[in-house]
Design a protein around this motif. Structure first.
Motif, mmCIF file in Angstrom:
data_model
loop_
_atom_site.group_PDB
_atom_site.id
_atom_site.type_symbol
_atom_site.label_atom_id
_atom_site.label_comp_id
_atom_site.label_asym_id
_atom_site.label_seq_id
_atom_site.Cartn_x
_atom_site.Cartn_y
_atom_site.Cartn_z
ATOM 1 N N GLU A 93 0.813 -1.209 0.000
ATOM 2 C CA GLU A 93 0.000 0.000 0.000
ATOM 3 C C GLU A 93 0.852 1.268 0.000
ATOM 4 N N GLU A 97 -2.487 5.469 1.695
ATOM 5 C CA GLU A 97 -3.332 4.337 2.054
ATOM 6 C C GLU A 97 -2.954 3.794 3.422
ATOM 7 N N ILE A 139 -7.889 -2.861 3.336
ATOM 8 C CA ILE A 139 -7.095 -2.552 2.155
ATOM 9 C C ILE A 139 -7.946 -2.715 0.901
ATOM 10 N N GLN A 140 -8.755 -3.764 0.872
ATOM 11 C CA GLN A 140 -9.645 -3.970 -0.270
ATOM 12 C C GLN A 140 -10.650 -2.828 -0.383
ATOM 13 N N LYS A 143 -8.736 0.444 -1.473
ATOM 14 C CA LYS A 143 -8.345 0.365 -2.877
ATOM 15 C C LYS A 143 -9.547 0.212 -3.807
ATOM 16 N N GLN A 145 -11.393 -2.331 -4.296
ATOM 17 C CA GLN A 145 -11.343 -3.584 -5.035
ATOM 18 C C GLN A 145 -12.696 -4.281 -4.939
#
Length: 204
Positions: A93, A97, A139-140, A143, A145
């Motif tokens: 990251e 982030e 994190i997903q 980002k 995602q």
């Protein structure tokens, strides 16, 4: 082991990660000598759902250790090694982030501590697993995602909430916090996983 992991997962081992892996293998062999096997069927179910690629690589790595050391290792070692690989992969990251991730993690851990009235043991394995799970989830989200529902049986989710009503309330507050900070609405599956983690980290 490092070459296989980097090739299959696209992760990079720095000096710290390399040494950490060596320590992990050492502990793995120590547990084998002492016949120490931890019951973690729920963990196995969880990691297979969350980290299928890392699980596949971890199985290959455990096989490599078994052949080299001429030992037979339990399935639990695949789970522990999977978490290790996931942690190595968190170096991807950006600074921005990382800052956002740190704030979200801190906020969630504060909610758990305040709502359960317990000081979390940061040295425990359950705490480490909880933070690892949160980092992967956050994190997903950060980002943006695409996250697919794991397809857990809705009845299972209802049973979990009935069995752990107080923990379920904590997770509801965590879901609200994440929605307020990121705009992301946790799925039913997300909440089930969090109920398991919050209960373990606050009751063991």
């Amino acid at each position: 082991m490092v070459e296989l992991s980097q090739r299959e997962l696209g992760i990079k081992f720095d000096n710290y990660a390399y040494t950490s892996l060596a320590d992990h293998v050492d502990f793995m062999l120590t547990r084998s000598k002492e016949n120490l096997v931890l019951d973690n069927q729920m963990m196995q179910w969880e990691v297979i759902k969350l980290y299928p690629k890392e699980v596949a690589v971890a199985k290959e790595l455990v096989t490599m250790v078994e052949k080299e050391a001429k030992v037979t290792l339990p399935d639990s070692e695949v789970v522990f090694l999977t978490y290790h690989l996931v942690n190595v992969g968190f170096d991807k990251e950006t600074v921005q982030e990382t800052m956002e991730l740190s704030k979200l993690l801190d906020g969630i851990l504060r909610i758990v501590s305040l709502e359960t009235g317990k000081k979390l043991d940061r040295t425990s394995f359950n705490y480490s697993r909880f933070v690892t799970h949160l980092r992967a989830l956050l994190i997903q989200i950060i980002k943006k995602q695409e996250r697919k529902n794991d397809g857990l049986d809705p009845i299972f989710g209802q049973l979990m909430k009935q069995k752990y009503p107080e923990t379920s309330k904590v997770v509801t507050k965590i879901a609200y916090f994440i929605k307020e900070k990121t705009g992301y609405q946790l799925s039913e599956d997300d909440e089930v996983y969090l109920i398991l983690h919050v209960w373990r980290v606050s009751n063991r």
